[in-house]
Design a protein around this motif. Sequence first.
Motif, PDB file in Angstrom:
ATOM      1  N   ALA A  88       0.849  -1.195   0.000  1.00 45.44           N
ATOM      2  CA  ALA A  88       0.000   0.000   0.000  1.00 45.44           C
ATOM      3  C   ALA A  88       0.881   1.240   0.000  1.00 45.44           C
ATOM      4  O   ALA A  88       1.991   1.233   0.536  1.00 45.44           O
ATOM      5  CB  ALA A  88      -0.910   0.010   1.216  1.00 45.44           C
ATOM      6  N   PHE A  89       0.361   2.310  -0.582  1.00 42.66           N
ATOM      7  CA  PHE A  89       1.054   3.591  -0.580  1.00 42.66           C
ATOM      8  C   PHE A  89       0.434   4.497   0.472  1.00 42.66           C
ATOM      9  O   PHE A  89      -0.782   4.584   0.606  1.00 42.66           O
ATOM     10  CB  PHE A  89       0.983   4.244  -1.962  1.00 42.66           C
ATOM     11  CG  PHE A  89       1.827   3.528  -2.977  1.00 42.66           C
ATOM     12  CD1 PHE A  89       3.180   3.799  -3.085  1.00 42.66           C
ATOM     13  CD2 PHE A  89       1.264   2.560  -3.798  1.00 42.66           C
ATOM     14  CE1 PHE A  89       3.969   3.125  -3.991  1.00 42.66           C
ATOM     15  CE2 PHE A  89       2.046   1.879  -4.710  1.00 42.66           C
ATOM     16  CZ  PHE A  89       3.402   2.160  -4.815  1.00 42.66           C
ATOM     17  N   VAL A  90       1.289   5.147   1.253  1.00 39.00           N
ATOM     18  CA  VAL A  90       0.866   6.019   2.340  1.00 39.00           C
ATOM     19  C   VAL A  90       1.080   7.466   1.914  1.00 39.00           C
ATOM     20  O   VAL A  90       2.152   7.830   1.414  1.00 39.00           O
ATOM     21  CB  VAL A  90       1.668   5.714   3.627  1.00 39.00           C
ATOM     22  CG1 VAL A  90       1.273   6.668   4.742  1.00 39.00           C
ATOM     23  CG2 VAL A  90       1.445   4.271   4.053  1.00 39.00           C
ATOM     24  N   ARG A  91       0.056   8.291   2.124  1.00 35.85           N
ATOM     25  CA  ARG A  91       0.133   9.701   1.761  1.00 35.85           C
ATOM     26  C   ARG A  91       1.053  10.457   2.716  1.00 35.85           C
ATOM     27  O   ARG A  91       1.178  10.114   3.885  1.00 35.85           O
ATOM     28  CB  ARG A  91      -1.259  10.326   1.803  1.00 35.85           C
ATOM     29  CG  ARG A  91      -2.202   9.782   0.751  1.00 35.85           C
ATOM     30  CD  ARG A  91      -3.588  10.374   0.912  1.00 35.85           C
ATOM     31  NE  ARG A  91      -4.297   9.787   2.043  1.00 35.85           N
ATOM     32  CZ  ARG A  91      -5.299  10.378   2.677  1.00 35.85           C
ATOM     33  NH1 ARG A  91      -5.687  11.595   2.332  1.00 35.85           N
ATOM     34  NH2 ARG A  91      -5.909   9.764   3.672  1.00 35.85           N
ATOM     35  N   PRO A 115      -4.681   6.331   6.039  1.00 36.06           N
ATOM     36  CA  PRO A 115      -3.527   7.045   5.475  1.00 36.06           C
ATOM     37  C   PRO A 115      -3.228   6.674   4.032  1.00 36.06           C
ATOM     38  O   PRO A 115      -2.313   7.221   3.434  1.00 36.06           O
ATOM     39  CB  PRO A 115      -2.382   6.592   6.381  1.00 36.06           C
ATOM     40  CG  PRO A 115      -2.760   5.175   6.735  1.00 36.06           C
ATOM     41  CD  PRO A 115      -4.270   5.179   6.869  1.00 36.06           C
ATOM     42  N   TRP A 116      -3.998   5.730   3.452  1.00 35.90           N
ATOM     43  CA  TRP A 116      -3.628   5.158   2.166  1.00 35.90           C
ATOM     44  C   TRP A 116      -3.895   6.125   1.009  1.00 35.90           C
ATOM     45  O   TRP A 116      -4.881   6.858   1.004  1.00 35.90           O
ATOM     46  CB  TRP A 116      -4.400   3.855   1.930  1.00 35.90           C
ATOM     47  CG  TRP A 116      -4.559   3.021   3.153  1.00 35.90           C
ATOM     48  CD1 TRP A 116      -5.712   2.665   3.766  1.00 35.90           C
ATOM     49  CD2 TRP A 116      -3.508   2.461   3.940  1.00 35.90           C
ATOM     50  NE1 TRP A 116      -5.460   1.918   4.878  1.00 35.90           N
ATOM     51  CE2 TRP A 116      -4.107   1.768   5.024  1.00 35.90           C
ATOM     52  CE3 TRP A 116      -2.112   2.472   3.852  1.00 35.90           C
ATOM     53  CZ2 TRP A 116      -3.380   1.108   5.990  1.00 35.90           C
ATOM     54  CZ3 TRP A 116      -1.380   1.813   4.819  1.00 35.90           C
ATOM     55  CH2 TRP A 116      -2.003   1.136   5.868  1.00 35.90           C
ATOM     56  N   LEU A 117      -3.023   6.067   0.021  1.00 29.96           N
ATOM     57  CA  LEU A 117      -3.224   6.792  -1.225  1.00 29.96           C
ATOM     58  C   LEU A 117      -3.933   5.847  -2.188  1.00 29.96           C
ATOM     59  O   LEU A 117      -3.427   4.771  -2.504  1.00 29.96           O
ATOM     60  CB  LEU A 117      -1.882   7.229  -1.811  1.00 29.96           C
ATOM     61  CG  LEU A 117      -1.954   7.985  -3.135  1.00 29.96           C
ATOM     62  CD1 LEU A 117      -2.636   9.330  -2.966  1.00 29.96           C
ATOM     63  CD2 LEU A 117      -0.552   8.154  -3.725  1.00 29.96           C
ATOM     64  N   THR A 118      -5.130   6.220  -2.647  1.00 32.78           N
ATOM     65  CA  THR A 118      -5.931   5.365  -3.512  1.00 32.78           C
ATOM     66  C   THR A 118      -6.463   6.174  -4.684  1.00 32.78           C
ATOM     67  O   THR A 118      -6.223   7.384  -4.785  1.00 32.78           O
ATOM     68  CB  THR A 118      -7.129   4.774  -2.736  1.00 32.78           C
ATOM     69  OG1 THR A 118      -8.084   5.823  -2.490  1.00 32.78           O
ATOM     70  CG2 THR A 118      -6.688   4.180  -1.396  1.00 32.78           C
ATOM     71  N   ILE A 119      -7.261   5.508  -5.537  1.00 29.11           N
ATOM     72  CA  ILE A 119      -7.845   6.240  -6.660  1.00 29.11           C
ATOM     73  C   ILE A 119      -8.905   7.226  -6.192  1.00 29.11           C
ATOM     74  O   ILE A 119      -9.336   8.071  -6.963  1.00 29.11           O
ATOM     75  CB  ILE A 119      -8.426   5.292  -7.728  1.00 29.11           C
ATOM     76  CG1 ILE A 119      -9.594   4.478  -7.181  1.00 29.11           C
ATOM     77  CG2 ILE A 119      -7.344   4.417  -8.318  1.00 29.11           C
ATOM     78  CD1 ILE A 119     -10.322   3.689  -8.261  1.00 29.11           C
TER      79      ILE A 119
END
Length: 214
Positions: A21-24, A33-37
């Motif tokens: 997962a990518f964290v903002r 905290p996740w970076l999503t679409i």
Amino acid sequence: PEELDGAGVSWHGLAGDRRWAFVRDGQVRSGFPWLTIRERPEMARYRPFYTERARPNASAALVRTPSGGELDVADPALAAELGPGVRVIKQDRGVFDTMPLSLLTTQTLAGLGRLVGTGLAAGRFRPNLLVDAVGPDFAEDAWVGRVLRIGGLRMRVDLRDQRCVMVTIDPVTLHRDPAILRAIARERDNRLGVYGSSVEPGRVAVGDPVELEP
């Protein structure tokens, strides 16, 4: 999303599902905290996949970028493309909103499509398992509390899936259609499909029979 002919399912969901997962930036202590679409729709143009490496039974996650290149998911260059301060993390048990398995029937897709007046693709709703069921629209609602046998997997259906703005985004065109979430909220108590968990891990494959246990 990646369509698969088959996959192993453990106590923690499908093999490889939501393990990275990518964290903002500045959101480490956030509840989400996740970076999503939801924040960056263009992330749908990045296509993750697993590839076998030289070591037996080992695999690595790669991401095909919109430009056609391929980067390791942990490559800092990939996080840099997604925004300043973005970083990637790995979770052995998966980064799930609620539960490790999600299921949707084709009848439910068709029923919602009739409510909104357009055909809808399953990818918009990101189910792990898409089932062609026998019976009426939204049949999976009645499966909550029951156990399904799907191929080698036994899955308990735990609760209905509460939806969010993610379903308004077409993962192919990136067009947003708020009418879809409004219809789910108005007609379905904001729920569509079901969540579940493994009772007995096993392998599932396209074409497996699905049986509702007594």
